[in-house]
Design an enzyme around this catalytic site. Structure first.
Site, PDB file in Angstrom:
ATOM      1  N   SER A 113      32.231  42.815  44.209  1.00 26.71           N
ATOM      2  CA  SER A 113      32.595  42.860  42.784  1.00 26.71           C
ATOM      3  C   SER A 113      32.021  41.636  42.067  1.00 26.71           C
ATOM      4  O   SER A 113      31.772  40.605  42.681  1.00 26.71           O
ATOM      5  CB  SER A 113      34.112  42.847  42.659  1.00 26.71           C
ATOM      6  OG  SER A 113      34.483  42.402  41.382  1.00 26.71           O
ATOM      7  N   SER A 114      31.893  41.759  40.765  1.00 23.06           N
ATOM      8  CA  SER A 114      31.322  40.658  39.975  1.00 23.06           C
ATOM      9  C   SER A 114      32.251  39.450  39.928  1.00 23.06           C
ATOM     10  O   SER A 114      31.852  38.371  39.497  1.00 23.06           O
ATOM     11  CB  SER A 114      31.069  41.141  38.544  1.00 23.06           C
ATOM     12  OG  SER A 114      32.273  41.621  37.982  1.00 23.06           O
ATOM     13  N   CYS A 115      33.492  39.605  40.386  1.00 28.85           N
ATOM     14  CA  CYS A 115      34.418  38.460  40.319  1.00 28.85           C
ATOM     15  C   CYS A 115      34.093  37.416  41.382  1.00 28.85           C
ATOM     16  O   CYS A 115      34.711  36.360  41.438  1.00 28.85           O
ATOM     17  CB  CYS A 115      35.855  38.918  40.472  1.00 28.85           C
ATOM     18  SG  CYS A 115      36.270  39.361  42.143  1.00 28.85           S
ATOM     19  N   TYR A 142      40.771  37.966  45.895  1.00 26.04           N
ATOM     20  CA  TYR A 142      39.879  39.121  46.071  1.00 26.04           C
ATOM     21  C   TYR A 142      38.430  38.632  46.165  1.00 26.04           C
ATOM     22  O   TYR A 142      37.665  39.102  47.009  1.00 26.04           O
ATOM     23  CB  TYR A 142      40.053  40.050  44.866  1.00 26.04           C
ATOM     24  CG  TYR A 142      39.238  41.315  44.865  1.00 26.04           C
ATOM     25  CD1 TYR A 142      38.191  41.483  43.960  1.00 26.04           C
ATOM     26  CD2 TYR A 142      39.530  42.360  45.733  1.00 26.04           C
ATOM     27  CE1 TYR A 142      37.448  42.661  43.935  1.00 26.04           C
ATOM     28  CE2 TYR A 142      38.794  43.544  45.702  1.00 26.04           C
ATOM     29  CZ  TYR A 142      37.763  43.683  44.798  1.00 26.04           C
ATOM     30  OH  TYR A 142      37.025  44.843  44.765  1.00 26.04           O
ATOM     31  N   LYS A 146      35.695  39.168  49.218  1.00 26.47           N
ATOM     32  CA  LYS A 146      34.411  39.850  48.989  1.00 26.47           C
ATOM     33  C   LYS A 146      33.233  38.934  49.338  1.00 26.47           C
ATOM     34  O   LYS A 146      32.200  39.396  49.838  1.00 26.47           O
ATOM     35  CB  LYS A 146      34.328  40.332  47.548  1.00 26.47           C
ATOM     36  CG  LYS A 146      35.263  41.513  47.248  1.00 26.47           C
ATOM     37  CD  LYS A 146      34.973  42.696  48.165  1.00 26.47           C
ATOM     38  CE  LYS A 146      35.854  43.896  47.897  1.00 26.47           C
ATOM     39  NZ  LYS A 146      35.517  45.031  48.766  1.00 26.47           N
ATOM     40  N   HIS A 185      42.673  48.383  35.850  1.00 23.99           N
ATOM     41  CA  HIS A 185      41.704  47.580  35.107  1.00 23.99           C
ATOM     42  C   HIS A 185      41.823  47.941  33.627  1.00 23.99           C
ATOM     43  O   HIS A 185      42.530  48.863  33.248  1.00 23.99           O
ATOM     44  CB  HIS A 185      40.286  47.861  35.618  1.00 23.99           C
ATOM     45  CG  HIS A 185      40.038  47.347  36.986  1.00 23.99           C
ATOM     46  ND1 HIS A 185      40.055  48.174  38.094  1.00 23.99           N
ATOM     47  CD2 HIS A 185      39.805  46.100  37.443  1.00 23.99           C
ATOM     48  CE1 HIS A 185      39.806  47.439  39.172  1.00 23.99           C
ATOM     49  NE2 HIS A 185      39.650  46.190  38.815  1.00 23.99           N
TER      50      HIS A 185
HETATM   51  O1  GFB Z   1      39.850  44.763  33.788  1.00 20.58           O
HETATM   52  P1  GFB Z   1      40.697  43.552  33.975  1.00 20.58           P
HETATM   53  O2  GFB Z   1      42.107  43.754  34.420  1.00 20.58           O
HETATM   54  O3  GFB Z   1      40.027  42.606  35.037  1.00 20.58           O
HETATM   55  O4  GFB Z   1      40.759  42.708  32.597  1.00 20.58           O
HETATM   56  P2  GFB Z   1      38.938  41.423  34.982  1.00 20.58           P
HETATM   57  C1  GFB Z   1      39.614  42.539  31.808  1.00 20.58           C
HETATM   58  C2  GFB Z   1      40.026  41.908  30.487  1.00 20.58           C
HETATM   59  O5  GFB Z   1      40.735  42.910  29.729  1.00 20.58           O
HETATM   60  C3  GFB Z   1      40.999  40.719  30.618  1.00 20.58           C
HETATM   61  C4  GFB Z   1      41.908  42.354  29.191  1.00 20.58           C
HETATM   62  O6  GFB Z   1      40.628  39.749  29.667  1.00 20.58           O
HETATM   63  C5  GFB Z   1      42.331  41.346  30.240  1.00 20.58           C
HETATM   64  O7  GFB Z   1      43.246  40.393  29.657  1.00 20.58           O
HETATM   65  N1  GFB Z   1      42.893  43.402  28.934  1.00 20.58           N
HETATM   66  C6  GFB Z   1      43.342  43.747  27.697  1.00 20.58           C
HETATM   67  C7  GFB Z   1      43.512  44.161  29.847  1.00 20.58           C
HETATM   68  N2  GFB Z   1      44.268  44.704  27.788  1.00 20.58           N
HETATM   69  C8  GFB Z   1      44.401  44.989  29.123  1.00 20.58           C
HETATM   70  C9  GFB Z   1      45.235  45.900  29.831  1.00 20.58           C
HETATM   71  O8  GFB Z   1      46.058  46.638  29.262  1.00 20.58           O
HETATM   72  N3  GFB Z   1      45.085  45.928  31.195  1.00 20.58           N
HETATM   73  C10 GFB Z   1      44.202  45.119  31.853  1.00 20.58           C
HETATM   74  N4  GFB Z   1      44.085  45.214  33.196  1.00 20.58           N
HETATM   75  N5  GFB Z   1      43.402  44.210  31.209  1.00 20.58           N
HETATM   76  C11 GFB Z   1      38.938  42.007  37.501  1.00 20.58           C
HETATM   77  C12 GFB Z   1      39.326  41.330  38.788  1.00 20.58           C
HETATM   78  O9  GFB Z   1      38.944  41.003  36.503  1.00 20.58           O
HETATM   79  O10 GFB Z   1      37.603  42.528  37.555  1.00 20.58           O
HETATM   80  C13 GFB Z   1      39.172  42.290  39.932  1.00 20.58           C
HETATM   81  O11 GFB Z   1      40.680  40.879  38.681  1.00 20.58           O
HETATM   82  C14 GFB Z   1      37.785  42.910  39.916  1.00 20.58           C
HETATM   83  O12 GFB Z   1      39.344  41.584  41.130  1.00 20.58           O
HETATM   84  C15 GFB Z   1      37.480  43.509  38.586  1.00 20.58           C
HETATM   85  O13 GFB Z   1      36.836  41.934  40.207  1.00 20.58           O
HETATM   86  C16 GFB Z   1      36.064  44.071  38.552  1.00 20.58           C
HETATM   87  O14 GFB Z   1      37.622  41.967  34.602  1.00 20.58           O
HETATM   88  O15 GFB Z   1      39.464  40.257  34.188  1.00 20.58           O
END
Ligand code: GFB
Length: 323
Positions: A113-115, A142, A146, A185
């Site tokens: 993953s890109s993280c 995570y 990875k 996500h």
């Molecule tokens: O997709 P996300 O949960 O993961 O959050 P990351 C991306 C951005 O969307 C963050 C915002 O800045 C969140 O604060 N966001 C806004 C929300 N509203 C929401 C919501 O209702 N739900 C969620 N989930 N986010 C992940 C990693 O990071 O990226 C994983 O934690 C993995 O391990 C994945 O690498 C690809 O993009 O921040």
């Protein structure tokens, strides 16, 4: 377009994690190849148990493996379950990568993953940025699992000459996604929240954080196609980014989701939730140089993902692995 160096025709190909969003998309994509797809449910083989993985590999003898099995989740899930995200992912990848070596699998593609990249990596992020800075705290667990998977593939290539490669997709979305609001996500979460707001006549939809972070997104069918392409044409130690090459702010994403869903209310911010990494746009140069380009635009992809949600094609609420 480079020549195929690995022909999938007639091969036995295990898709580990076949029920997850990426794994199920790879199974769909492999239907276009003349190969035999192998799958196994977690009730039959617990991928965190080495003996069960090695016994299944010894019995089935795959020629190639797509390692898409993982415990995945959004920013809140990663921050809330660090032991699960680190342990489950490390055990699954170690068991499958080592087991593939033991039974002599010809080719393995490991999905990360890109993280994995540093929180403040120069953008767009090139593969060489790996391990050059501190990670984003909300998903370092995570990320370290990875990164270990990438290193395991490199180690078995170096020590045993195994053709094990790694691919690092950006934020993936689409059919088969997890729409549970706590563990998902951002894309499925916003699709569901905008849908629920429209259906309930609510005046607003809530977005976590400031909406200013930028994210790159790729539709899962594009991601699966890129994985099959890499399996066929790529053989080297360095991992390969899989991305769309462009990013949007979370607020821009929310506005696009509301347009796709048909919700015309207000967007409000829940500032008690984390923003996470400010930006993680990856360089697509290496993959473009291998002759692959994405085909699904974000707006078309969001419409497809929303239709999948309406059709009920999404993961039930699972806190477990995407196996
Ligand atoms: O997709 P996300 O949960 O993961 O959050 P990351 C991306 C951005 O969307 C963050 C915002 O800045 C969140 O604060 N966001 C806004 C929300 N509203 C929401 C919501 O209702 N739900 C969620 N989930 N986010 C992940 C990693 O990071 O990226 C994983 O934690 C993995 O391990 C994945 O690498 C690809 O993009 O921040």
């Amino acid at each position: 377009m480079p020549d195929a160096i690995y022909d999938l025709s007639g091969k036995r190909v295990w898709v580990a994690g076949h029920r997850g969003m990426v794994g199920s998309a790879i199974v769909r994509r492999l239907a276009q190849e003349n190969c035999t797809v192998l799958t196994v449910d977690r009730r039959e083989v617990d991928l965190t148990r080495q003996d069960q993985v090695e016994s299944w590999l010894d019995k089935t003898r795959p020629d190639a493996i797509f390692l898409a099995a993982a415990k995945v989740g959004g920013i809140l899930a990663n921050d809330s379950y660090p032991a699960d995200f680190l342990y489950d992912n490390m055990m699954m990848e170690a068991n499958i990568i080592h087991g593939a070596h033991v039974v002599g699998v010809e080719k393995l593609l490991f999905l990360g993953s890109s993280c994995i990249y540093p929180k403040f990596a120069n953008q767009p992020i090139v593969e060489e940025a790996l391990l050059t800075g501190t990670l984003e705290p909300t998903n370092e667990w995570y990320a370290i699992a990875k990164i270990a998977g990438i290193k395991l593939c490199q180690a078995y290539r170096k020590q045993h000459g195994r053709d094990f490669i790694s691919a690092m997709p950006t934020n993936v979305y689409g059919p088969g996604d997890n729409f549970d609001l706590k563990s998902s996500h951002v894309v499925p979460a916003l699709l569901r929240k905008a849908h629920d707001a429209r259906m309930s006549g609510s005046r607003s939809v809530t977005v976590w954080g400031t909406g200013t972070p930028r994210r790159e997104f790729i539709h899962v069918d594009d991601c699966a196609d890129a994985c099959v392409h890499l399996m066929k044409v790529y053989s080297d130690a360095v991992h390969v980014n899989i991305g769309s090459g462009s990013d949007v702010t979370i607020l821009e994403l929310t506005e696009l989701v509301c347009k796709v869903v048909g919700f015309e209310g207000n967007i409000v911010h829940d500032l008690s939730k984390p923003d996470g990494t400010p930006r993680k746009l990856m360089s697509a140069e290496r993959l473009r140089g291998l002759g692959w380009y994405p085909r699904i635009s974000l707006e078309d992809g969001l419409a497809d993902a929303y239709q999948a949600f309406l059709d009920g094609n999404y993961a039930e609420r699972v806190q477990g692995t995407a196996a």
